[in-house]
Design a protein around this motif. Sequence first.
Motif, PDB file in Angstrom:
ATOM      1  N   ILE A 153      -5.158  -2.593  -0.745  1.00 45.64           N
ATOM      2  CA  ILE A 153      -4.165  -3.946  -0.993  1.00 45.64           C
ATOM      3  C   ILE A 153      -3.555  -2.993  -3.112  1.00 45.64           C
ATOM      4  O   ILE A 153      -4.779  -3.096  -2.939  1.00 45.64           O
ATOM      5  N   PHE A 210       0.915  -1.351  -0.231  1.00 45.91           N
ATOM      6  CA  PHE A 210       0.209  -0.322   0.249  1.00 45.91           C
ATOM      7  C   PHE A 210       0.559   1.232   0.562  1.00 45.91           C
ATOM      8  O   PHE A 210       2.259   0.955   0.580  1.00 45.91           O
ATOM      9  N   PRO A 236      -9.687   0.264   4.125  1.00 46.97           N
ATOM     10  CA  PRO A 236      -8.350  -1.059   3.824  1.00 46.97           C
ATOM     11  C   PRO A 236      -8.476  -1.250   2.232  1.00 46.97           C
ATOM     12  O   PRO A 236      -9.279  -1.740   2.199  1.00 46.97           O
ATOM     13  N   TRP A 239      -2.416  -2.714   7.179  1.00 45.56           N
ATOM     14  CA  TRP A 239      -3.003  -1.853   7.300  1.00 45.56           C
ATOM     15  C   TRP A 239      -3.585  -1.127   8.467  1.00 45.56           C
ATOM     16  O   TRP A 239      -2.811  -0.096   8.630  1.00 45.56           O
ATOM     17  N   HIS A 240      -4.258  -1.687   9.378  1.00 44.26           N
ATOM     18  CA  HIS A 240      -4.295  -1.053  10.406  1.00 44.26           C
ATOM     19  C   HIS A 240      -2.908  -0.750  11.733  1.00 44.26           C
ATOM     20  O   HIS A 240      -3.168   0.286  11.810  1.00 44.26           O
TER      21      HIS A 240
END
Length: 77
Positions: free
Chosen positions: A25, A14, A23, A72-73
């Motif tokens: 990718i 990302f 979110p 992501w988080h």
Amino acid sequence: MPTVLRKYGFRFHFYTADGHEPPHIHVDGSGGEAKVWLMDGRLAKVKGFNQREIARILEVVEENRKQMLEAWHDYFG
């Protein structure tokens, strides 16, 4: 641009400026690029991949969705 996974010649990553979007990718490799939403595993965009490559990309995302969402988080908070 953090890389989350490399598999089958594809790079799943990302961009650091992506935090304002849901979110997802990005996938690069074999001269193509794609963007896949992580919540439902659907393609947001695709360019330069054939149907077989798209199927493989979606399979990899499904198999690694938890890891990708965690990355992501962890990155965007």
